[in-house]
Design a protein around this motif. Sequence first.
Motif, mmCIF file in Angstrom:
data_model
loop_
_atom_site.group_PDB
_atom_site.id
_atom_site.type_symbol
_atom_site.label_atom_id
_atom_site.label_comp_id
_atom_site.label_asym_id
_atom_site.label_seq_id
_atom_site.Cartn_x
_atom_site.Cartn_y
_atom_site.Cartn_z
ATOM 1 N N GLN A 179 0.839 -1.206 0.000
ATOM 2 C CA GLN A 179 0.000 0.000 0.000
ATOM 3 C C GLN A 179 0.870 1.251 0.000
ATOM 4 O OE1 GLN A 179 -3.005 0.087 3.095
ATOM 5 N NE2 GLN A 179 -3.397 -2.088 2.914
ATOM 6 N N ASN A 180 1.896 1.241 0.840
ATOM 7 C CA ASN A 180 2.769 2.410 0.964
ATOM 8 C C ASN A 180 3.653 2.615 -0.262
ATOM 9 O OD1 ASN A 180 1.737 2.938 3.507
ATOM 10 N ND2 ASN A 180 3.393 1.896 4.586
ATOM 11 N N ALA A 181 3.768 1.575 -1.101
ATOM 12 C CA ALA A 181 4.599 1.687 -2.301
ATOM 13 C C ALA A 181 3.863 2.385 -3.444
ATOM 14 C CB ALA A 181 5.052 0.301 -2.759
ATOM 15 N N ILE A 182 2.541 2.585 -3.282
ATOM 16 C CA ILE A 182 1.730 3.203 -4.338
ATOM 17 C C ILE A 182 1.649 4.706 -4.105
ATOM 18 C CG2 ILE A 182 -0.497 3.199 -5.513
ATOM 19 C CD1 ILE A 182 -0.980 0.395 -4.312
ATOM 20 N N SER A 183 1.982 5.472 -5.130
ATOM 21 C CA SER A 183 1.934 6.934 -5.032
ATOM 22 C C SER A 183 0.574 7.470 -5.490
ATOM 23 C CB SER A 183 3.040 7.562 -5.884
ATOM 24 O OG SER A 183 2.930 8.976 -5.880
ATOM 25 N N GLU A 184 0.149 7.072 -6.699
ATOM 26 C CA GLU A 184 -1.120 7.550 -7.258
ATOM 27 C C GLU A 184 -1.873 6.401 -7.918
ATOM 28 O OE1 GLU A 184 -0.441 10.646 -10.072
ATOM 29 O OE2 GLU A 184 0.537 12.011 -8.643
ATOM 30 N N ILE A 185 -3.205 6.483 -7.887
ATOM 31 C CA ILE A 185 -4.051 5.530 -8.607
ATOM 32 C C ILE A 185 -5.040 6.335 -9.448
ATOM 33 C CG2 ILE A 185 -5.679 3.626 -8.454
ATOM 34 C CD1 ILE A 185 -4.523 2.919 -5.745
ATOM 35 N N HIS A 186 -4.982 6.152 -10.765
ATOM 36 C CA HIS A 186 -5.876 6.874 -11.674
ATOM 37 C C HIS A 186 -6.998 5.953 -12.144
ATOM 38 C CE1 HIS A 186 -3.187 10.453 -12.522
ATOM 39 N NE2 HIS A 186 -2.380 9.635 -11.842
ATOM 40 N N HIS A 187 -8.218 6.449 -12.093
ATOM 41 C CA HIS A 187 -9.350 5.693 -12.625
ATOM 42 C C HIS A 187 -9.332 5.867 -14.136
ATOM 43 C CE1 HIS A 187 -13.959 5.006 -12.908
ATOM 44 N NE2 HIS A 187 -13.314 3.849 -12.910
ATOM 45 N N ALA A 188 -9.111 4.771 -14.875
ATOM 46 C CA ALA A 188 -8.986 4.854 -16.335
ATOM 47 C C ALA A 188 -9.842 3.776 -16.990
ATOM 48 C CB ALA A 188 -7.518 4.701 -16.738
ATOM 49 N N PRO A 189 -11.162 3.881 -16.864
ATOM 50 C CA PRO A 189 -12.052 2.849 -17.408
ATOM 51 C C PRO A 189 -11.934 2.720 -18.928
ATOM 52 C CG PRO A 189 -13.296 4.807 -16.802
ATOM 53 C CD PRO A 189 -11.906 5.007 -16.275
ATOM 54 N N THR A 190 -12.090 1.490 -19.396
ATOM 55 C CA THR A 190 -12.073 1.226 -20.841
ATOM 56 C C THR A 190 -13.448 0.686 -21.263
ATOM 57 O OG1 THR A 190 -11.317 -1.063 -20.535
ATOM 58 C CG2 THR A 190 -9.624 0.655 -20.702
ATOM 59 N N LYS A 191 -13.594 0.449 -22.554
ATOM 60 C CA LYS A 191 -14.871 -0.074 -23.050
ATOM 61 C C LYS A 191 -15.161 -1.459 -22.482
ATOM 62 C CE LYS A 191 -14.877 2.458 -27.444
ATOM 63 N NZ LYS A 191 -14.885 2.344 -28.932
ATOM 64 N N THR A 192 -14.115 -2.201 -22.241
ATOM 65 C CA THR A 192 -14.301 -3.578 -21.761
ATOM 66 C C THR A 192 -14.173 -3.731 -20.244
ATOM 67 O OG1 THR A 192 -11.948 -4.014 -22.165
ATOM 68 C CG2 THR A 192 -13.503 -4.565 -23.939
ATOM 69 N N ASP A 193 -13.627 -2.710 -19.596
ATOM 70 C CA ASP A 193 -13.425 -2.806 -18.140
ATOM 71 C C ASP A 193 -13.639 -1.449 -17.474
ATOM 72 O OD1 ASP A 193 -12.760 -3.434 -15.565
ATOM 73 O OD2 ASP A 193 -10.631 -3.779 -15.950
ATOM 74 N N GLY A 194 -14.759 -1.329 -16.817
ATOM 75 C CA GLY A 194 -15.066 -0.080 -16.121
ATOM 76 C C GLY A 194 -14.278 0.107 -14.839
ATOM 77 N N TYR A 195 -13.485 -0.896 -14.459
ATOM 78 C CA TYR A 195 -12.707 -0.834 -13.222
ATOM 79 C C TYR A 195 -11.198 -0.772 -13.501
ATOM 80 C CZ TYR A 195 -17.147 -2.198 -11.128
ATOM 81 O OH TYR A 195 -18.471 -2.238 -10.745
ATOM 82 N N HIS A 196 -10.844 -0.445 -14.733
ATOM 83 C CA HIS A 196 -9.430 -0.369 -15.089
ATOM 84 C C HIS A 196 -8.762 0.802 -14.371
ATOM 85 C CE1 HIS A 196 -5.997 0.886 -17.725
ATOM 86 N NE2 HIS A 196 -5.713 -0.394 -17.549
ATOM 87 N N ILE A 197 -7.558 0.578 -13.883
ATOM 88 C CA ILE A 197 -6.811 1.614 -13.168
ATOM 89 C C ILE A 197 -5.361 1.644 -13.633
ATOM 90 C CG2 ILE A 197 -8.228 1.584 -11.073
ATOM 91 C CD1 ILE A 197 -6.136 -0.270 -9.807
ATOM 92 N N VAL A 198 -4.733 2.800 -13.442
ATOM 93 C CA VAL A 198 -3.310 2.962 -13.706
ATOM 94 C C VAL A 198 -2.673 3.473 -12.418
ATOM 95 C CG1 VAL A 198 -1.542 4.192 -15.006
ATOM 96 C CG2 VAL A 198 -3.625 3.425 -16.159
ATOM 97 N N MET A 199 -1.653 2.754 -11.954
ATOM 98 C CA MET A 199 -0.998 3.135 -10.707
ATOM 99 C C MET A 199 0.432 3.583 -10.967
ATOM 100 S SD MET A 199 -2.343 0.201 -8.048
ATOM 101 C CE MET A 199 -1.770 -1.173 -9.048
#
Length: 260
Positions: A179-199
């Motif tokens: 958890q502490n190793a993650i700086s940012e999490i961006h919500h980046a939904p796609t057509k096939t996955d509404g829960y896609h993220i970029v960390m």
Amino acid sequence: MEKGKIVSIEDRIPKLKQLRKSKANRRLVLLLSLFFILIACVLYFLSPLSYVQSVQVEGNRYITSKQIVKLSKIKKDRSIWKVDTGSTVANIKKNPEIASVKVTPIFPNSIKNTVSEHNRMAYLSNDGKFSPILENGSVLEELATGEIPVFAPVLIGFKEGKALKLLLEELDKLPVEIQNAISEIHHAPTKTDGYHIVMFMNDGYEVSATSRTLSEKMIHYPSIVSQLDPKVKGVIDLEVGSYFKAYKPAEQKEDTNEEN
């Protein structure tokens, strides 16, 4: 010995007389000591010596000691033994981040507040302002201007709803180290996955994943990174399998300039 004359045992055994005298002296000293201790206690309780001189705070991580002291409403014009600990606990727990409080008087004139806080799972970003999200799902008011998000990732592009709830549930399953190793999490939904993220990770890597399997895949992150060249940054894709794609030279150079 003359007939009819009685000689006391104390005259015949001087040591016994001395022993009895010593016992009497010790008893007198003990009684006098107890008397003076009692007098000192009475004077202490009646004098300003027992009034609150300092308020200590332990166990806090997010909330400052100054804030907790202010919340406690402990007054310095009363004895530490007369502080209403129940009211103090209730006052401090008005802050939703506080999970528990223990108030302890410390001789001669201090009060110690030992607190336990709810963990901040993340910070919800909105127009450059950050709202802490607790482990119980509560979204708090925005941080004061100048206060920096710490000990948790910043969430960008999220709103309260299913996507945010699922992400928090998955983050909660991860070890604190990850958890502490993650700086940012961006919500980046796609057509096939509404829960896609970029960390974006603190070590410089980018992770493409889905909240649906985040805890299942990210548990292997330390092992994956250990097999990569730390000088070559790029994207670790965890959506289906797991593979690494290095940034192009131009992207690598741009990232390096941003870090500098």
